[in-house]
Design an enzyme around this catalytic site. Structure first.
Site, PDB file in Angstrom:
ATOM      1  N   LYS A  68       0.851  -1.206   0.000  1.00  0.00           N
ATOM      2  CA  LYS A  68       0.000   0.000   0.000  1.00  0.00           C
ATOM      3  C   LYS A  68       0.884   1.253   0.000  1.00  0.00           C
ATOM      4  O   LYS A  68       0.617   2.211  -0.729  1.00  0.00           O
ATOM      5  CB  LYS A  68      -0.930  -0.004   1.227  1.00  0.00           C
ATOM      6  CG  LYS A  68      -2.050  -1.032   1.102  1.00  0.00           C
ATOM      7  CD  LYS A  68      -2.846  -1.234   2.391  1.00  0.00           C
ATOM      8  CE  LYS A  68      -3.843  -2.390   2.203  1.00  0.00           C
ATOM      9  NZ  LYS A  68      -4.602  -2.746   3.384  1.00  0.00           N
ATOM     10  N   GLN A 107      -4.570  -1.054   9.559  1.00  0.00           N
ATOM     11  CA  GLN A 107      -4.605  -2.414   9.024  1.00  0.00           C
ATOM     12  C   GLN A 107      -5.270  -3.361  10.020  1.00  0.00           C
ATOM     13  O   GLN A 107      -4.945  -3.370  11.208  1.00  0.00           O
ATOM     14  CB  GLN A 107      -3.172  -2.875   8.701  1.00  0.00           C
ATOM     15  CG  GLN A 107      -3.082  -4.228   8.043  1.00  0.00           C
ATOM     16  CD  GLN A 107      -3.626  -4.269   6.615  1.00  0.00           C
ATOM     17  OE1 GLN A 107      -3.769  -3.250   5.945  1.00  0.00           O
ATOM     18  NE2 GLN A 107      -3.953  -5.451   6.146  1.00  0.00           N
ATOM     19  N   ASP A 119     -11.133   3.349   4.119  1.00  0.00           N
ATOM     20  CA  ASP A 119     -11.632   1.969   4.105  1.00  0.00           C
ATOM     21  C   ASP A 119     -13.163   1.944   4.076  1.00  0.00           C
ATOM     22  O   ASP A 119     -13.759   0.872   3.943  1.00  0.00           O
ATOM     23  CB  ASP A 119     -11.193   1.237   5.375  1.00  0.00           C
ATOM     24  CG  ASP A 119      -9.947   0.410   5.174  1.00  0.00           C
ATOM     25  OD1 ASP A 119      -9.791  -0.158   4.089  1.00  0.00           O
ATOM     26  OD2 ASP A 119      -9.141   0.335   6.120  1.00  0.00           O
TER      27      ASP A 119
HETATM   28  N1  GUN Z   1      -7.151  -6.291   6.254  1.00  0.00           N
HETATM   29  C1  GUN Z   1      -7.490  -7.041   5.179  1.00  0.00           C
HETATM   30  N2  GUN Z   1      -8.096  -6.274   4.246  1.00  0.00           N
HETATM   31  C2  GUN Z   1      -8.151  -5.019   4.738  1.00  0.00           C
HETATM   32  C3  GUN Z   1      -8.644  -3.790   4.242  1.00  0.00           C
HETATM   33  O1  GUN Z   1      -9.202  -3.678   3.138  1.00  0.00           O
HETATM   34  N3  GUN Z   1      -8.499  -2.723   5.073  1.00  0.00           N
HETATM   35  C4  GUN Z   1      -7.929  -2.821   6.289  1.00  0.00           C
HETATM   36  N4  GUN Z   1      -7.839  -1.709   7.020  1.00  0.00           N
HETATM   37  N5  GUN Z   1      -7.444  -3.938   6.771  1.00  0.00           N
HETATM   38  C5  GUN Z   1      -7.552  -5.030   6.005  1.00  0.00           C
END
Ligand code: GUN
Length: 285
Positions: free
Chosen positions: A54, A98, A121
């Protein structure tokens, strides 16, 4: 006949290219560079890989990456303070905490501490509420990526039967809402659904987002259906989706592989959401 393979890598690359062009235009207009803050608690190896991807792609499209990596032992109050500080920091346009968090931390409390304008998100009750209401807002990245893949494939959703397997806040429920907004007839299946295969076999568009490796086989797929596999299950022999790919590909018209299907779309949509959040803050601020 074998199904057409939906190439998520290629569609994601096109989305990233579009975001890169739009970021350059945003910088030109405003003189500022959008910033995405990532928060990774602890050192889970899979999460470390996700977050480093990311951060890298954020910089590749011309945005700033700001990272915080507190120890797994962080107290909840300290993490809430960090999330609130980022929410007030003018250099931060998007915040991604995350998930999953270590067990002693309440992820609902952490998500609720996010500034909804920076919730890239789309997880806060505010953004989930906008989505339920049908009002434009920040939409969770994986569901947005699924819709982008369906649009790219030219899948007709108007009046189509869509079946979503899984009811998570991050994927199942929001993707069902987006499909409904696109005028599909939507069914959500979950662990208490009585006859899963029979329900799935109704689907013109089948979305698997349940986290059970190869749960859905050929008997769950209607001939000619489009199958989108959101599953990312780590097994000893590698990554597996929620769909038994080889079996389903014999019956479906089109299918996403794992890896290389939905996965790359999630990051691409995160970048798109970060630019959208920057735009909202610049125009409303
Ligand atoms: N963990 C797995 N997928 C995601 C996501 O799309 N966003 C976040 N914040 N954590 C994750």
């Amino acid at each position: 006949m074998a199904a057409r393979v939906i190439d998520g890598k290629a569609v994601a690359a096109a989305v990233r290219e579009r975001v890169k062009v739009d970021v350059a235009a945003y910088k030109e207009e405003t003189g500022r560079t959008p910033g995405l803050a990532t928060v990774l608690v602890g050192d889970d190896p899979a999460s470390e890989i996700y977050v480093s991807n990311k951060r890298r792609t954020t910089e590749e499209v011309g945005m700033r990456s700001i990272h915080h990596g507190p120890e797994a032992s962080i107290r909840e109050e300290e993490l809430l303070d960090l999330v609130r500080e980022l929410g007030e920091d003018d250099d931060v346009d998007g915040i991604l905490v995350q998930l999953p968090l270590p067990a002693h931390l309440d992820s609902d409390a952490v998500v609720q501490a996010l500034n909804p304008e920076k919730d890239v998100d789309g997880l806060t009750p505010y953004n989930a509420g906008l989505l339920a209401h049908g009002t434009p807002g920040l939409v969770p990245c994986t569901p947005a990526g699924v819709m982008e893949l369906l649009a790219h494939e030219g899948v007709e959703l108007e009046g189509a039967e869509a079946v979503v397997v899984g009811r998570s806040k991050l994927v199942g429920v929001p993707v069902a809402r987006l499909l409904l907004q696109a005028n599909a007839t939507v069914t959500i299946c979950h662990s208490r659904t009585r006859d899963l295969d029979e329900t799935c076999r109704r689907a013109d568009v089948l979305i698997a987002a349940v986290g059970v490796p190869r749960l859905l086989g050929a008997e769950a797929v209607k001939p000619g259906a489009v199958v989108i596999d959101v599953g990312m299950n780590r097994l000893e022999d590698g990554l597996a989706g929620d769909v038994d790919y080889d079996a389903a590909a014999e019956v479906a018209a089109a299918i996403t592989p794992v890896p290389g299907g939905v996965g790359p779309m999630t990051i691409a949509m995160l970048l798109s959401n970060t630019l959208q959040a920057a735009r909202i803050r610049t125009t409303s601020g």
